[in-house]
Design an enzyme around this catalytic site. Structure first.
Site, short mmCIF file in Angstrom:
data_model
loop_
_atom_site.label_atom_id
_atom_site.label_comp_id
_atom_site.label_asym_id
_atom_site.label_seq_id
_atom_site.Cartn_x
_atom_site.Cartn_y
_atom_site.Cartn_z
N ASP A 31 -13.72 -1.10 -0.35
CA ASP A 31 -13.58 -2.23 -1.26
C ASP A 31 -14.54 -3.38 -0.95
OD1 ASP A 31 -12.16 -3.02 1.05
OD2 ASP A 31 -10.74 -4.23 -0.09
N ARG B 124 0.84 -1.20 0.00
CA ARG B 124 0.00 0.00 0.00
C ARG B 124 0.88 1.24 0.00
NH1 ARG B 124 -2.44 -1.15 4.19
NH2 ARG B 124 -1.74 0.39 5.67
N ASP C 10 -15.15 -5.30 1.72
CA ASP C 10 -14.87 -6.50 2.53
C ASP C 10 -15.23 -6.32 4.01
OD1 ASP C 10 -12.74 -4.91 3.34
OD2 ASP C 10 -11.17 -6.23 2.58
N ARG C 11 -15.76 -5.13 4.37
CA ARG C 11 -16.16 -4.90 5.77
C ARG C 11 -17.57 -4.32 5.82
NH1 ARG C 11 -12.92 -1.32 8.95
NH2 ARG C 11 -12.45 -0.11 7.08
N HIS D 156 -14.13 -7.17 9.50
CA HIS D 156 -13.93 -8.32 8.60
C HIS D 156 -14.62 -9.54 9.22
CE1 HIS D 156 -10.77 -6.53 6.03
NE2 HIS D 156 -10.38 -5.91 7.12
N ASP E 184 -17.32 -0.68 3.39
CA ASP E 184 -16.10 0.12 3.24
C ASP E 184 -15.73 0.22 1.77
OD1 ASP E 184 -15.02 -2.44 2.81
OD2 ASP E 184 -13.13 -1.94 3.81
N LYS F 122 -3.91 -6.53 -2.44
CA LYS F 122 -4.17 -7.64 -1.53
C LYS F 122 -3.98 -8.91 -2.36
CE LYS F 122 -7.38 -5.17 1.51
NZ LYS F 122 -8.78 -5.03 2.00
N SER G 283 -8.66 0.07 -0.20
CA SER G 283 -9.59 -0.24 0.90
C SER G 283 -10.28 1.03 1.39
CB SER G 283 -8.85 -0.97 2.03
OG SER G 283 -9.74 -1.41 3.01
N HIS G 284 -10.09 1.38 2.67
CA HIS G 284 -10.77 2.55 3.24
C HIS G 284 -9.82 3.74 3.38
CE1 HIS G 284 -8.86 0.31 6.48
NE2 HIS G 284 -8.75 1.45 7.11
#
Length: 463
Positions: A244, A20, A246-247, A329, A242, A118, A108-109
């Site tokens: 992407d 990242r 995944d949450r 997650h 979020d 990832k 992501s966030h």
């Protein structure tokens, strides 16, 4: 082995659970192409033939995903480009397309100028030393060469079919859905409509500028729009995703945020009804009410390290049917694949709540405690690990029932707990406190204040 000197990206982008960095500064097209060739070389070493590549809705996504694919193919590995999709759909693609390997190009966030990778090879999420090893390959020129093929695939329809064939609502529900202009907006509305929901949609247009609010439902300020929409409409529940996808964030009709450790109680109860004696894994930041809840329902409660890659590895090792993290997650192995998926978690939540006529009452009925959100002590690189090491070695916590040093220092009292752990992603010490009442919370925080300042005088505390 390639003879030309490969480009070696900046070391700071190689994080504990992913790669990242800031686009065009530390995370450049050249860096991502180089990482792609290192990843492709590692894939070949593991006997992998193809990698599925997806990307979130960030503006830098197309260029970086293209560079990644070029690098992977230069190593002699095929690429299947699945386009702009939530990270969970990239994970799903690895199963559905039979590649067993995938990369999600996602920030992501994080703020809009960030992006990252990832990575999963042969069903294993790369983390820690495995990520650092990609940089070693570039430094040493330990790279394969070839001409991998590029093809495209659309997995959206297959994903929708897989979820809707598995999850069944007992009654229609009207919900508020906030995608925060993240990539979940590309598919979540279609999924939940197919499940039988009526939606009040907020910010479901994918926009990498994130013009409305930051796509991070773990922060209460990012859920204010959901709370407002629940007040103004007859929707009975709010879901937020979020950046992407995944949450998951959850808000009750009356505006209370149901944090993920309490969501996990509902999921655990449901899973244990079909998997008697099953093991449920949760991270060190979760409520102390969780272990008792799981045990009362015949399950085995296992506390584990924070970090989605670490939890996934533990899930695989133990064969547990379910795991969850305080960050949001959720990992379902029962009926699903064991990867973290905010959309699927939302669907499973609605399946449970739809069995009751009053979703609000079910959520409000979950055990609760007085607690703080995640608090951070900002420090210089390397210092958080040293501070926590000193806490472990020197600090006294009078009246403590137990000290858990699995991931940082979690001190259990008869009426609460305090936690200090070094973040693996940013130079901060993460703190969390929980207690039966406000007085106990204050007492536990005072104990930690004394302990922390005794091992690191002058430190600035956020409480």
């Amino acid at each position: 082995m390639t003879q030309s000197k490969p480009f070696v990206p900046a070391p700071e982008i190689f994080k504990a659970y992913d790669i990242r960095g800031i686009v065009d500064k530390t995370l450049t097209v050249e860096a991502v192409r180089a990482i792609g060739q290192a990843l492709g070389s590692e894939a070949r070493a593991r006997g992998q033939k193809a990698i599925a590549v997806g990307r979130d809705g960030r503006l830098s996504g197309p260029a970086l995903a293209g560079a990644l694919a070029d690098g992977i193919r230069a190593a002699g590995v095929d690429v299947v480009d699945i386009g702009c999709v939530p990270t969970p759909l990239t994970y799903f693609a690895a199963y559905h397309l039979g590649t067993d390997s995938c990369v999600s190009v996602t920030g992501s966030h994080n703020p809009p100028d960030y992006n990252g990778l990832k990575m999963v090879l042969g069903g294993q999420t790369l983390y820690g030393e495995q990520i650092l090893d990609l940089r070693r390959r570039l430094i040493e020129g330990d790279l394969t060469e070839g001409a991998g093929e590029l093809r495209t695939a659309d997995v959206n329809a297959a994903y929708l079919e897989r979820v809707t064939s598995d999850v069944k609502l007992s009654r229609p529900m009207k919900i508020v859905m906030d995608c925060g202009n993240g990539v979940a907006g590309a598919i979540a509305p279609a999924l939940f409509k197919q499940l039988g929901c009526e939606l009040v949609e907020l910010f479901c247009e994918v926009d990498g500028n994130f013009p409305n609010h930051h796509p991070d439902p773990s922060k209460p300020e990012n859920l204010e729009d959901v709370v407002r929409a629940l007040k103004e409409t007859d929707a009975e529940l709010g879901l937020a995703f979020d950046g992407d996808g995944d949450r998951l964030g959850v808000v009750t009709k009356d505006g209370e945020i149901i944090f993920p450790d309490r969501q996990l109680m509902l999921f655990a109860e449901d899973v244990l009804s079909r998997v008697p004696g099953g093991e449920i894994i949760y991270d060190v930041k979760c409520t102390r009410n969780l272990a008792g809840w799981i045990k009362q329902r015949g399950g085995k409660a296992t506390m584990w390290n924070t970090g989605h890659a670490l939890v996934k590895a533990k899930l695989k090792e133990t064969g547990a049917p379910l795991a969850g993290e305080m960050s949001g997650h959720m990992f379902f192995k029962e009926r699903w694949y064991g990867f973290d998926d905010g959309l699927y978690a939302g669907a499973r939540l609605l399946e449970i709540l739809s069995r009751s006529g009053d979703a609000n009452a079910v959520l409000k009925g979950l055990p609760d405690a007085v607690s703080t959100p995640e608090l951070n002590i900002k420090m210089n690189e390397g210092e958080p690990f040293e501070l926590v090491k000193r806490l472990k070695e020197q600090a006294q916590f009078d009246g403590a029932v137990e000290r858990i040093t699995l991931d940082g220092v979690r001190v259990e009292y008869a009426d609460g707990f305090g936690l200090a752990r070094p973040s693996n992603t940013t130079p901060v010490v993460v703190l969390r406190f929980e207690a039966n009442d406000a007085a106990a919370l204050t007492r536990i925080q005072d104990a930690f204040r004394t302990a922390i300042t005794s091992v690191w005088p002058g430190v600035k505390l956020p409480f």
